[in-house]
Design an enzyme around this catalytic site. Structure first.
Site, PDB file in Angstrom:
ATOM      1  N   HIS A  83      -8.780   1.242  -3.447  1.00  0.00           N
ATOM      2  CA  HIS A  83      -9.734   1.078  -2.347  1.00  0.00           C
ATOM      3  C   HIS A  83     -10.353   2.433  -2.038  1.00  0.00           C
ATOM      4  CE1 HIS A  83     -10.238   0.090   2.239  1.00  0.00           C
ATOM      5  NE2 HIS A  83     -11.400   0.180   1.613  1.00  0.00           N
ATOM      6  N   SER A  92       0.832  -1.200   0.000  1.00  0.00           N
ATOM      7  CA  SER A  92       0.000   0.000   0.000  1.00  0.00           C
ATOM      8  C   SER A  92       0.864   1.246   0.000  1.00  0.00           C
ATOM      9  CB  SER A  92      -0.912   0.012   1.231  1.00  0.00           C
ATOM     10  OG  SER A  92      -1.553   1.267   1.347  1.00  0.00           O
ATOM     11  N   MET A 142     -11.352  -5.422   6.220  1.00  0.00           N
ATOM     12  CA  MET A 142     -10.502  -4.487   6.966  1.00  0.00           C
ATOM     13  C   MET A 142     -10.252  -5.049   8.360  1.00  0.00           C
ATOM     14  SD  MET A 142      -9.626  -2.057   4.991  1.00  0.00           S
ATOM     15  CE  MET A 142      -8.820  -1.076   6.280  1.00  0.00           C
ATOM     16  N   MET A 182      -8.948   8.328   0.336  1.00  0.00           N
ATOM     17  CA  MET A 182      -9.684   8.765   1.519  1.00  0.00           C
ATOM     18  C   MET A 182     -10.201  10.183   1.320  1.00  0.00           C
ATOM     19  SD  MET A 182      -7.363   7.113   4.586  1.00  0.00           S
ATOM     20  CE  MET A 182      -5.766   7.735   4.067  1.00  0.00           C
ATOM     21  N   ASP A 222      -4.977   3.541  -1.384  1.00  0.00           N
ATOM     22  CA  ASP A 222      -6.057   3.909  -0.472  1.00  0.00           C
ATOM     23  C   ASP A 222      -6.516   5.330  -0.774  1.00  0.00           C
ATOM     24  OD1 ASP A 222      -6.351   1.604   1.293  1.00  0.00           O
ATOM     25  OD2 ASP A 222      -4.311   2.062   1.934  1.00  0.00           O
ATOM     26  N   ASP A 255      -6.546  -6.276   4.895  1.00  0.00           N
ATOM     27  CA  ASP A 255      -5.767  -5.048   5.005  1.00  0.00           C
ATOM     28  C   ASP A 255      -5.868  -4.491   6.415  1.00  0.00           C
ATOM     29  OD1 ASP A 255      -4.515  -2.600   4.701  1.00  0.00           O
ATOM     30  OD2 ASP A 255      -5.986  -1.776   3.306  1.00  0.00           O
ATOM     31  N   HIS A 281      -1.417  -1.217  -4.166  1.00  0.00           N
ATOM     32  CA  HIS A 281      -2.660  -0.873  -3.480  1.00  0.00           C
ATOM     33  C   HIS A 281      -2.708   0.632  -3.216  1.00  0.00           C
ATOM     34  CE1 HIS A 281      -6.174  -1.998  -1.011  1.00  0.00           C
ATOM     35  NE2 HIS A 281      -5.800  -1.013  -0.209  1.00  0.00           N
ATOM     36  N   MET A 311     -12.280   4.663   0.083  1.00  0.00           N
ATOM     37  CA  MET A 311     -12.815   4.899   1.421  1.00  0.00           C
ATOM     38  C   MET A 311     -13.460   6.274   1.408  1.00  0.00           C
ATOM     39  SD  MET A 311      -9.852   3.304   3.891  1.00  0.00           S
ATOM     40  CE  MET A 311      -8.451   3.717   2.847  1.00  0.00           C
TER      41      MET A 311
END
Length: 219
Positions: free
Chosen positions: A65, A7, A136, A36, A34, A174, A32, A67
């Protein structure tokens, strides 16, 4: 064999290209990302531009991903930027079936994620159409957190459900994963291991990546 997805949340952004190439050369299977939004989770991180930049650097699939609240509004942008997998949270999708199909219609594999307190059973009607389920094992929003121990039971339950029904999705995990606990997570049924601090925060990134990959390969 399981897959390794470092990540970039834990990477040094000033050296991102070099660090991504380093993990690619030392066994990573995915990169990966993330995303946000500062609403669904406290922090703000990354957007389609970073995905596009990564797509020009690495040959590895980019595992995104989301979020964020209202992820359906951003799927096209992330797909067009070069995402290979787009994962959304069950907790924020009122029309999860529609969102999953929308991801696939835009040329990406579709994933769904659940937070630590969300039961695996909440996904029962969607498992036949998803490509990936992300469990998660920390509460999302920050890197470097401690693995939540009851997550092992959730991984085991999902793995049994997958086996019993002959589903094809990958089980991704993760949060708080390091060399010293990854074996038990794999034993529970994880098939894709996401780790940020476990690789990018180590003194020797290449060595850390290689060690993870060796464990994932059963060596």
């Amino acid at each position: 064999m399981a897959y390794l997805a470092p990540s970039i949340l834990a990477a040094d952004l000033l050296d991102l290209k070099e660090e991504v190439l380093l993990v690619e050369q030392n066994g990573a299977d995915f990169i990966h990302v993330d995303v946000m939004d500062g609403h669904y989770v406290p922090n703000i991180a990354f957007g389609p531009e970073i995905v596009h930049a990564l797509s020009r650097v690495t040959k590895l699939p980019i595992d995104v991903h989301l979020m964020m609240v209202e992820p359906h509004k951003h799927i096209i942008n992330f797909a067009n930027a070069g995402s290979s997998i787009i994962t959304v949270h069950q907790e924020v999708c009122d029309h999860l079936d529609r969102v999953i199909r929308h991801i696939k219609e835009n040329g990406c594999r579709a994933g769904v994620s659940i937070n630590p307190a969300t039961p695996v059973d909440s996904l029962s009607h969607i498992l036949s159409i998803v490509d990936l389920v992300l469990i998660m094992t920390v509460n999302p929003g920050f890197g470097g957190q401690e693995f939540i121990s009851y997550s092992i039971e959730k991984i085991q339950k999902l793995a049994k459900t997958k086996s019993d029904n002959n589903y094809n999705f990958l089980i991704e995990v993760d949060g708080g994963i390091y060399i010293d606990n990854v074996a038990s997570i794999l034993k529970a049924g994880a098939e894709v291991i996401v780790t940020g601090s476990g690789i990018f925060k180590q003194k020797n990134i290449a060595e850390a990546c290689s060690k993870f990959k060796a464990i994932l390969n059963g060596k």
